[in-house]
Design an enzyme around this catalytic site. Structure first.
Site, mmCIF file in Angstrom:
data_model
loop_
_atom_site.group_PDB
_atom_site.id
_atom_site.type_symbol
_atom_site.label_atom_id
_atom_site.label_comp_id
_atom_site.label_asym_id
_atom_site.label_seq_id
_atom_site.Cartn_x
_atom_site.Cartn_y
_atom_site.Cartn_z
ATOM 1 N N HIS A 18 0.806 -1.226 0.000
ATOM 2 C CA HIS A 18 0.000 0.000 0.000
ATOM 3 C C HIS A 18 0.843 1.282 0.000
ATOM 4 C CE1 HIS A 18 0.260 -0.143 4.403
ATOM 5 N NE2 HIS A 18 -0.671 -1.067 4.536
ATOM 6 N N HIS A 74 -5.185 -9.140 14.446
ATOM 7 C CA HIS A 74 -5.265 -7.925 13.616
ATOM 8 C C HIS A 74 -6.015 -8.280 12.332
ATOM 9 C CE1 HIS A 74 -4.374 -4.304 11.565
ATOM 10 N NE2 HIS A 74 -3.164 -4.563 11.136
ATOM 11 N N GLU A 118 -6.314 -6.623 9.413
ATOM 12 C CA GLU A 118 -5.878 -6.210 8.071
ATOM 13 C C GLU A 118 -5.622 -7.474 7.247
ATOM 14 O OE1 GLU A 118 -2.794 -3.209 7.910
ATOM 15 O OE2 GLU A 118 -3.278 -2.776 5.812
ATOM 16 N N ASP A 162 -3.570 -8.720 5.224
ATOM 17 C CA ASP A 162 -2.327 -9.492 5.136
ATOM 18 C C ASP A 162 -2.257 -10.537 6.256
ATOM 19 O OD1 ASP A 162 -2.194 -7.129 6.646
ATOM 20 O OD2 ASP A 162 -0.028 -6.990 6.533
ATOM 21 N N HIS A 190 -1.800 -1.643 14.671
ATOM 22 C CA HIS A 190 -1.815 -0.584 13.695
ATOM 23 C C HIS A 190 -3.229 -0.074 13.355
ATOM 24 C CE1 HIS A 190 -1.511 -0.639 8.947
ATOM 25 N NE2 HIS A 190 -1.367 0.596 9.320
ATOM 26 N N ASP A 198 1.388 -6.535 14.147
ATOM 27 C CA ASP A 198 2.257 -5.655 13.347
ATOM 28 C C ASP A 198 3.417 -5.068 14.166
ATOM 29 O OD1 ASP A 198 1.083 -5.864 10.862
ATOM 30 O OD2 ASP A 198 -0.097 -4.027 11.034
ATOM 31 N N TYR A 239 9.971 0.242 8.627
ATOM 32 C CA TYR A 239 8.612 -0.232 8.937
ATOM 33 C C TYR A 239 7.919 0.723 9.916
ATOM 34 C CZ TYR A 239 4.859 -3.407 10.197
ATOM 35 O OH TYR A 239 3.622 -3.962 10.407
ATOM 36 N N HIS A 290 5.189 -9.776 10.834
ATOM 37 C CA HIS A 290 6.040 -9.566 9.645
ATOM 38 C C HIS A 290 7.499 -9.689 10.056
ATOM 39 C CE1 HIS A 290 2.819 -7.991 7.102
ATOM 40 N NE2 HIS A 290 2.503 -7.128 8.025
HETATM 41 FE FE1 FEO Z 1 -1.653 -3.737 9.648
HETATM 42 FE FE2 FEO Z 1 0.503 -6.214 8.585
HETATM 43 O O1 FEO Z 1 -1.153 -5.321 8.749
#
Ligand code: FEO
Length: 404
Positions: free
Chosen positions: A28, A82, A84, A86, A148, A167, A195, A228
């Site tokens: 993104h 989370h 999101e 991903d 996040h 995250d 990041y 991540h």
């Molecule tokens: Fe806020 Fe890795 O997603």
């Protein structure tokens, strides 16, 4: 149970079952030039729990890794730290495949998952003080809103002293190694910084709150497992990343100036170099970032630990040059703090760009030290001296604002 993709042991009863995305370069708007990972974790306690999932394209890979250590049908709980995509993108396929007894998420997470996937499955809401009994192990939950997204929470596995931090404390870095202590230190620190700057900088006050909350819980931490990048498992690494988060959340200014610009026929570029020379003469460290050669996500990485933002743009069609408008929109959204700065640019007849940039800097809370500096067409020596003086004045202002 050897499979095409295998789980990686993190510690007793805990396995990494995520995916490595070596190809992704645009996350993104963030240039993920070293790819990323989507980390999911399996807790093989008496009752089996899956912590987060992966981006939808990698669902089969995750299921293969799970199947390498356990029958996926034995998973009783799926925890979504989370929502999101991903991390939650494979949730519908996972739920359809394993039919867990419960899906657990924060209150905001339950809402977000419902609005993403419109599933029939009920979601069990958990929050601060709640825990999940896995028989011989216990998972505890703590909400970390806006780290996040509003739904963000972390899960703590008491017996392993392991924090599943979603995250937070992560980075976009594809690697064959799963642990931070196996990787090049310079790469690790750069990607963790990048990041934070691109994903969390504008949420720094929430990072402070989350650090305070987790600190208040006084949880021993042997392992920090983010969603991540690599897993932190040494005392030194955990101390480094948690201290870095506290420092980045403060955004204390340093004596580094970031000069961002684009140029049409070279004039604004000449001005930028003269501004940079003035900054250097004034004792500042300088990062000169032409937008024809730099990515917006690298600009904000440099800004995270800077003390000044200086921006230049030619005027084109009465507007900012497009690449400068792009990077300024991105910077504004990430809300860097504690900066001094200034604006400059070449023009032919109307000259809006330097004035518009100056107004944007003021709106962003940047302390400007001079009026916007515009030069008609091509700067002569006198104009370049003015640019040098702008840089020197900003360097001087940084001395009163900076910590190092
Ligand atoms: Fe806020 Fe890795 O997603």
């Amino acid at each position: 149970m050897e499979r095409s993709c295998n789980a990686v042991k993190v510690t007793d009863n805990v396995y990494w079952v995520g995916a490595v995305d070596w190809a992704v370069r645009n996350f993104h708007g963030y240039l993920t030039h070293r790819g990323t990972t989507y980390n999911a974790y399996l807790v093989l306690a008496d009752k089996v729990a899956l912590i987060d999932t992966v981006k939808p394209a990698f669902a089969d890979e995750m299921m293969s890794r799970i199947a390498s250590v356990v029958d996926p049908g034995t998973i009783q709980y799926v925890v979504s730290n989370h929502s999101e995509m991903d991390h939650s993108g494979s949730l519908p396929q996972t739920v359809a495949a394993v039919r867990p007894e419960q899906i657990l998420a924060s209150k905001q997470g339950a809402k977000a998952l419902g609005r993403h996937f419109h599933m029939d499955s009920e979601i069990t809401v958990v929050g601060d003080g709640d825990s999940l009994d896995l028989g011989n192990m216990t998972l505890a939950f703590a909400t970390t809103p806006m780290c996040h997204w509003p739904d963000s929470m972390v899960s703590y596995l008491h017996e392993a002293e392991l924090l599943f931090s979603q995250d937070a404390f992560g980075m976009h870095l594809a690697s064959g190694e799963r642990f931070a202590d196996e990787l090049d230190r310079h790469v690790l620190e750069h990607e963790a910084t990048k990041y934070y700057a691109n994903i969390l900088m504008h949420l720094s006050k929430f990072i402070h709150k989350a650090l305070d909350k987790l600190g208040g819980l006084n949880l021993p931490l042997k392992i920090v497992a983010p969603d991540h990048g690599p897993i932190w498992r040494t005392e030194e690494d955990i101390a480094w990343i948690t201290a870095a988060y506290a420092r980045w959340a403060d955004q204390a200014p340093t004596h580094k100036a970031v000069v961002v610009y684009d140029t049409m026929w070279g004039s604004t570029g000449r001005m930028a170099r003269a501004v940079a020379d003035g900054l250097i003469a004034g004792g500042a460290k300088v990062r000169l970032m032409p937008m024809g050669a730099c990515h917006r996500s690298d600009v904000v990485t440099e800004l995270l630990e800077a003390g000044a933002l200086v921006v230049g743009s030619p005027t084109m069609n009465n507007q900012l040059f497009p690449a400068v408008a792009d990077v300024m929109t991105y910077i504004k959204g990430l809300r860097p703090k504690n900066l001094v700065g200034g604006a400059f640019g070449s023009y032919g007849w109307s000259g809006e760009a330097a004035r518009d940039l100056h107004a944007m800097l003021v709106e962003m809370g940047v302390r400007t030290v001079a009026e916007p500096l515009g030069v008609c067409y091509v700067p002569d020596e006198a104009a370049l001296v003015e640019c040098h003086q702008l840089g020197a004045a900003i360097a001087e202002a940084m001395k009163t604002d900076t910590t190092s």
